[in-house]
Design an enzyme around this catalytic site. Structure first.
Site, PDB file in Angstrom:
ATOM      1  N   CYS A  68      14.951 -19.680  10.432  1.00 12.00           N
ATOM      2  CA  CYS A  68      13.610 -20.051  10.881  1.00 12.00           C
ATOM      3  C   CYS A  68      13.290 -21.482  10.475  1.00 12.00           C
ATOM      4  CB  CYS A  68      12.599 -19.102  10.248  1.00 12.00           C
ATOM      5  SG  CYS A  68      10.912 -19.500  10.645  1.00 12.00           S
ATOM      6  N   CYS A  74       6.189 -21.187   5.802  1.00 13.78           N
ATOM      7  CA  CYS A  74       5.576 -19.911   6.176  1.00 13.78           C
ATOM      8  C   CYS A  74       5.663 -18.900   5.033  1.00 13.78           C
ATOM      9  CB  CYS A  74       6.290 -19.356   7.411  1.00 13.78           C
ATOM     10  SG  CYS A  74       5.653 -17.763   7.935  1.00 13.78           S
ATOM     11  N   CYS A 154       9.705 -16.159  15.656  1.00 11.53           N
ATOM     12  CA  CYS A 154       9.894 -15.587  14.319  1.00 11.53           C
ATOM     13  C   CYS A 154      11.171 -14.755  14.338  1.00 11.53           C
ATOM     14  CB  CYS A 154       8.682 -14.734  13.954  1.00 11.53           C
ATOM     15  SG  CYS A 154       8.952 -13.735  12.485  1.00 11.53           S
ATOM     16  N   GLN A 278       6.014   2.836  10.709  1.00 12.00           N
ATOM     17  CA  GLN A 278       7.031   2.027  10.031  1.00 12.00           C
ATOM     18  C   GLN A 278       7.478   0.888  10.948  1.00 12.00           C
ATOM     19  OE1 GLN A 278       7.827   2.387   6.950  1.00 12.00           O
ATOM     20  NE2 GLN A 278       7.317   4.495   6.384  1.00 12.00           N
ATOM     21  N   TYR A 307       0.014  11.410   2.260  1.00 13.54           N
ATOM     22  CA  TYR A 307       0.009  10.073   2.867  1.00 13.54           C
ATOM     23  C   TYR A 307       0.911  10.134   4.108  1.00 13.54           C
ATOM     24  CZ  TYR A 307      -1.427   8.902  -1.923  1.00 13.54           C
ATOM     25  OH  TYR A 307      -2.041   8.876  -3.149  1.00 13.54           O
ATOM     26  N   GLU A 328      -3.677  13.123   5.188  1.00 16.69           N
ATOM     27  CA  GLU A 328      -3.823  11.714   5.552  1.00 16.69           C
ATOM     28  C   GLU A 328      -5.314  11.375   5.649  1.00 16.69           C
ATOM     29  OE1 GLU A 328      -1.963   8.826   6.369  1.00 16.69           O
ATOM     30  OE2 GLU A 328      -3.953   8.049   6.879  1.00 16.69           O
ATOM     31  N   ASP A 376       4.162   9.278   0.064  1.00 20.22           N
ATOM     32  CA  ASP A 376       4.561   7.986   0.655  1.00 20.22           C
ATOM     33  C   ASP A 376       3.347   7.070   0.649  1.00 20.22           C
ATOM     34  OD1 ASP A 376       5.666   5.913   2.078  1.00 20.22           O
ATOM     35  OD2 ASP A 376       5.949   7.025   3.943  1.00 20.22           O
ATOM     36  N   CYS A 403       7.272   1.754  -1.142  1.00 18.11           N
ATOM     37  CA  CYS A 403       7.601   0.414  -0.639  1.00 18.11           C
ATOM     38  C   CYS A 403       7.356  -0.627  -1.719  1.00 18.11           C
ATOM     39  CB  CYS A 403       6.797   0.103   0.626  1.00 18.11           C
ATOM     40  SG  CYS A 403       5.036   0.208   0.391  1.00 18.11           S
TER      41      CYS A 403
HETATM   42  N1  SAH Z   1       4.525   8.655   5.722  1.00 15.39           N
HETATM   43  C1  SAH Z   1       4.020   7.875   6.821  1.00 15.39           C
HETATM   44  C2  SAH Z   1       2.913   6.903   6.464  1.00 15.39           C
HETATM   45  C3  SAH Z   1       2.987   6.145   5.163  1.00 15.39           C
HETATM   46  S1  SAH Z   1       1.880   4.800   4.974  1.00 15.39           S
HETATM   47  C4  SAH Z   1       5.135   7.211   7.590  1.00 15.39           C
HETATM   48  O1  SAH Z   1       6.296   7.209   7.156  1.00 15.39           O
HETATM   49  O2  SAH Z   1       4.884   6.688   8.668  1.00 15.39           O
HETATM   50  C5  SAH Z   1       0.673   5.375   3.904  1.00 15.39           C
HETATM   51  C6  SAH Z   1      -0.414   6.193   4.550  1.00 15.39           C
HETATM   52  O3  SAH Z   1      -1.305   6.594   3.526  1.00 15.39           O
HETATM   53  C7  SAH Z   1      -1.259   5.452   5.583  1.00 15.39           C
HETATM   54  O4  SAH Z   1      -1.232   6.178   6.792  1.00 15.39           O
HETATM   55  C8  SAH Z   1      -2.677   5.458   4.983  1.00 15.39           C
HETATM   56  O5  SAH Z   1      -3.695   5.634   5.950  1.00 15.39           O
HETATM   57  C9  SAH Z   1      -2.625   6.645   4.043  1.00 15.39           C
HETATM   58  N2  SAH Z   1      -3.542   6.624   2.901  1.00 15.39           N
HETATM   59  C10 SAH Z   1      -3.887   5.558   2.131  1.00 15.39           C
HETATM   60  N3  SAH Z   1      -4.690   5.944   1.124  1.00 15.39           N
HETATM   61  C11 SAH Z   1      -4.854   7.276   1.221  1.00 15.39           C
HETATM   62  C12 SAH Z   1      -5.553   8.263   0.445  1.00 15.39           C
HETATM   63  N4  SAH Z   1      -6.256   7.914  -0.648  1.00 15.39           N
HETATM   64  N5  SAH Z   1      -5.485   9.545   0.820  1.00 15.39           N
HETATM   65  C13 SAH Z   1      -4.761   9.912   1.913  1.00 15.39           C
HETATM   66  N6  SAH Z   1      -4.085   9.037   2.684  1.00 15.39           N
HETATM   67  C14 SAH Z   1      -4.109   7.727   2.349  1.00 15.39           C
END
Ligand code: SAH
Length: 446
Positions: A68, A74, A154, A278, A307, A328, A376, A403
């Site tokens: 890049c 950046c 990019c 993702q 999550y 969620e 997650d 992550c």
């Molecule tokens: N497992 C999924 C998403 C992970 S990202 C995948 O692989 O696609 C994390 C997620 O947590 C997001 O969708 C976000 O909206 C949710 N989140 C964040 N804080 C939260 C909370 N306090 N309670 C429940 N969900 C939450």
């Protein structure tokens, strides 16, 4: 950038997690961008703790030419100047060090899974729209500032998204539409957002505006579609808040149905602009396959997918388990998740729109049990209360998808106090050229 205090010829020995070389001068650590271990350089040192390479004297073998042209300014990537193999080693080493500091045996860390082609992997692009003189710019923030670098191409983004953004920028220019000015709070267009479903080729474009009124909207949409007939749907997203969060709450569909469909592990998923998804399709399929392999669900298992986003992980588990409960907080994600379950004819998954802590508390209080709990969370990780609520449920297996190795290591320490041990930790590179890394950890109750 601060004031230059002195210049010195130095040799770099270590690099930190942000991709900076760290040099100690008079017992003060300085961070220097674009300098690798083993390299010597003339460096200007600033009063703010940073330094800048003025002249590189000897080069490391791990150095490569960034693809890049904007890499040096950046803030999007940090590691493009480092050979990919070395990037992977750095990420694996960092994870090992952080887990070891939490008392985890390094041997549990499996070799990192990288990409064959570590470019053009991002299926989501968000470019900031601004104006310099009379020139419209579409780009990203410079590192640690709110100055915008215009990025024509990019190399980590999907090429189609690069092309669409380039066209849209030209249309904004030609049609004389005012970009938003964050300092003055004037103008209209804030961001261009493109999301591509890699498996189906469907494309969603969102034009993020500061207010609902968008004069010339129809002309803009019409022209964009002529140049890019591959676009499946176009929406206007209104974000009138003064924050750096890209998307606002209000949406209007300008063309198509407002969402696109992608596939992961043979299942179909509806995705919208505002739902989490993702960003690396290829590595996500590996991620989900590996989560299944590590967790080994049985037909009698109750699985909590906390999550859950739109329920991607939970739905991959459903066919191997008795039941899945996906938790969620985002309404848009839960809404899509329910539609996704129907579409895939998965009947043993249930969605709960709730805060993770509230739900887990309640679940533990009612003495409900679970065999596998998957978490997650966002980069901030879990809180102590969330960890304690999970410990109270006593799942025999816990899968932590993270992550952010730092918060992962801190949370794992808490789980260990609660009687869990780490069986395996598998880093997966979902974000080549950047400092970020994804990790699946399998923990079990002693
Ligand atoms: N497992 C999924 C998403 C992970 S990202 C995948 O692989 O696609 C994390 C997620 O947590 C997001 O969708 C976000 O909206 C949710 N989140 C964040 N804080 C939260 C909370 N306090 N309670 C429940 N969900 C939450």
């Amino acid at each position: 950038m601060g004031v230059i205090m002195f210049k010195e010829l130095v040799e770099a020995k270590t690099i930190n997690d942000q991709g900076y070389a760290v040099i100690n001068v008079n017992k003060r650590p300085y961070q220097i961008a674009n300098l690798l271990p083993g390299e010597t350089a003339e460096v200007a040192f600033f009063d703010n703790g940073y330094g800048k390479v003025e002249k590189l004297i000897t080069k490391s073998d791990a150095r490569q030419k960034p693809k890049c042209p904007w890499f040096a300014v950046c803030g999007g990537c940090q590691l493009q100047h480092i050979a990919y193999e070395t990037q992977l080693e750095m990420k694996e080493r960092r994870l090992k060090a952080l887990l070891a500091a939490s008392g985890v045996d390094e041997k549990t860390v499996l070799p990192i899974i990288g990409m064959k082609d570590p470019y053009n992997y991002r299926n989501k692009s968000q470019m900031i729209i601004s104006e310099k003189g009379k020139k419209i710019m579409a780009g990203l923030y410079e590192e640690n500032t709110h100055n915008i670098v215009n990025v024509d191409y990019c190399p980590i983004q999907n090429d189609k998204a690069n092309e669409i953004i380039k066209t849209a920028r030209k249309l904004i220019q030609d049609q004389n539409i005012k970009p938003y000015d964050e300092k003055r709070n004037t103008g209209l267009i804030r961001y261009l957002f493109v999301r591509i479903a890699e498996a189906t080729g469907q494309v969603l474009v969102a034009i993020v505006t500061a207010e609902e009124k968008f004069p010339g909207r129809n002309n803009f949409v019409k022209a964009l579609r002529i140049f890019h007939p591959e676009i499946t749907t176009i929406i206007q997203n209104v974000n009138s808040r003064q924050t750096s969060i890209v998307l606002g709450e209000f949406e209007r569909v300008l063309y198509g149905i407002g969402h696109i469909e992608d596939e992961l592990l043979g299942k179909k998923f509806l995705i919208s602009a505002r739902t989490f998804y993702q960003i690396n399709h290829h590595q996500t399929q590996i991620l989900y396959r590996k989560i299944l392999e590590l967790a080994k669900p049985k037909g009698t298992d109750t699985v909590l997918d906390i999550y859950s986003g739109i329920g991607t992980i939970g739905m991959c588990f459903a066919e191997h388990a008795k039941q899945v409960i996906a938790v969620e907080a985002s309404k848009a994600s839960v809404h899509n998740g329910i539609l996704n379950a129907k579409q895939n004819k998965i009947r043993n998954i249930r969605f709960q729109m709730a805060d993770a802590l509230d739900y887990l508390h309640n679940y533990a209080e009612k003495a409900n049990t679970a065999d596998i709990v998957i978490v997650d969370p966002p980069r901030e990780g879990l809180t102590k209360q969330v960890v304690n609520a999970i410990v109270a449920i006593k799942p025999s297996k816990l899968v932590y998808v993270s992550c952010n190795p730092e918060t992962l290591a801190a949370d794992i320490r808490e789980f260990m106090l609660g009687g869990y041990t780490v069986k395996k930790a598998l880093p997966i590179d979902m974000f080549p050229q950047t400092i970020h890394v994804e990790t699946i950890s399998l923990l079990s109750l002693k």
